[in-house]
Design an enzyme around this catalytic site. Sequence first.
Site, PDB file in Angstrom:
ATOM      1  N   ASP A  41       0.838  -1.208   0.000  1.00  0.00           N
ATOM      2  CA  ASP A  41       0.000   0.000   0.000  1.00  0.00           C
ATOM      3  C   ASP A  41       0.874   1.259   0.000  1.00  0.00           C
ATOM      4  OD1 ASP A  41       0.837  -0.173   2.613  1.00  0.00           O
ATOM      5  OD2 ASP A  41      -1.161  -0.008   3.507  1.00  0.00           O
ATOM      6  N   SER A  42       2.203   1.066  -0.030  1.00  0.00           N
ATOM      7  CA  SER A  42       3.110   2.187  -0.308  1.00  0.00           C
ATOM      8  C   SER A  42       2.795   2.776  -1.686  1.00  0.00           C
ATOM      9  CB  SER A  42       4.565   1.730  -0.238  1.00  0.00           C
ATOM     10  OG  SER A  42       4.758   0.555  -0.999  1.00  0.00           O
ATOM     11  N   ASP A  80      -1.034  -6.058   0.058  1.00  0.00           N
ATOM     12  CA  ASP A  80      -1.386  -5.418   1.330  1.00  0.00           C
ATOM     13  C   ASP A  80      -2.889  -5.252   1.452  1.00  0.00           C
ATOM     14  OD1 ASP A  80       0.703  -4.867   3.068  1.00  0.00           O
ATOM     15  OD2 ASP A  80       1.382  -3.134   1.900  1.00  0.00           O
ATOM     16  N   LYS A 108      -1.039  -9.266   3.326  1.00  0.00           N
ATOM     17  CA  LYS A 108      -0.286  -8.769   4.488  1.00  0.00           C
ATOM     18  C   LYS A 108      -1.191  -7.828   5.285  1.00  0.00           C
ATOM     19  CE  LYS A 108       3.388  -5.876   3.996  1.00  0.00           C
ATOM     20  NZ  LYS A 108       2.927  -4.613   4.641  1.00  0.00           N
ATOM     21  N   GLU A 110      -1.252  -5.214   8.730  1.00  0.00           N
ATOM     22  CA  GLU A 110      -0.428  -4.459   9.677  1.00  0.00           C
ATOM     23  C   GLU A 110      -0.993  -4.521  11.086  1.00  0.00           C
ATOM     24  OE1 GLU A 110       1.021  -0.837   6.813  1.00  0.00           O
ATOM     25  OE2 GLU A 110       0.495  -0.336   8.870  1.00  0.00           O
ATOM     26  N   GLU A 172       9.352  -3.751  10.634  1.00  0.00           N
ATOM     27  CA  GLU A 172       9.751  -2.435  10.097  1.00  0.00           C
ATOM     28  C   GLU A 172      10.274  -1.522  11.207  1.00  0.00           C
ATOM     29  OE1 GLU A 172       6.894  -0.660   7.459  1.00  0.00           O
ATOM     30  OE2 GLU A 172       8.121   1.142   7.199  1.00  0.00           O
TER      31      GLU A 172
HETATM   32  O1  KIV Z   1       3.584  -1.046   1.578  1.00  0.00           O
HETATM   33  C1  KIV Z   1       4.760  -1.434   1.560  1.00  0.00           C
HETATM   34  O2  KIV Z   1       5.509  -1.252   0.596  1.00  0.00           O
HETATM   35  C2  KIV Z   1       5.252  -2.150   2.735  1.00  0.00           C
HETATM   36  C3  KIV Z   1       6.726  -2.354   2.833  1.00  0.00           C
HETATM   37  C4  KIV Z   1       7.378  -1.099   3.231  1.00  0.00           C
HETATM   38  C5  KIV Z   1       7.070  -3.481   3.717  1.00  0.00           C
HETATM   39  O3  KIV Z   1       4.497  -2.513   3.576  1.00  0.00           O
END
Ligand code: KIV
Length: 255
Positions: A41-42, A80, A108, A110, A172
Amino acid sequence: MNVDEIRALKGKRKIIMLTAYDYQIAKILDNLEVDIILVGDSVGMVVQGHPDTKSVTIEDMMYHTRNVSRATTRPLIVSDMPINSYNTPQQGLKNAQKLLEAGAHGVKIEGSYPKIVTTLLEHDIPVMGHIGHLPQTSEKVRVQGKRPEQADQIWRDALQLDKLGAFGMVIELVPLWLARKITADVKSPTIGIGASKYCDGQVLVTNDLLGLDADFKPKFVKRYANLHETISEAVQRFIKEVKTCTYPDKRHTYH
Ligand code: KIV
């Protein structure tokens, strides 16, 4: 790669995880020894230009997962779950299924959400955890676990994720000693970002590794290329050649 193969790498060799949001980058990574492609989600910052990941939607993640999945044959694709897509186990399940339909092999999440993790695993959806700095909810980007009670909480979250059956966890921005301890204490692989070399693998945002944003220089990122400069130089040459009528020349012209 499947989740069992990723798990089996713990203690054997380092696991390589990188982000991709589009077909062309995913195609490059697919041909290299990348074990996991993270549709992170970056994307909210890197592609959409927002200050953080807080405005990314499940529709955004489905779109980018589809683009990545069209190029990917070998690495495991992990997508994510964006903020507010797993407020309840039912909502989390529905949205995780959408990401799997879009081409992800796992998702994934968080933070510490045991009920969500359990629900997804009960429905055969592989889950990767994410502990330490949590971009979806943290106010500031800063190293987590410097205070003993905070470090203890992160360690407990890691143990819980491991016990629940997460196939891996991103750690992280935590101090070396904590990443090292968690990695030693859990069975599932740890993937570090700003969490020292003592994790079972490493992840970076591919755009950061490539140096695409000249202004983004956190301590934990090593730039392996300077694409910002490479692209700027190429575009400057294009501009010059168009203005001087040297492009297109006869090699690029149909008769
Ligand atoms: O969203 C992302 O790119 C991430 C990484 C920084 C691990 O969660």
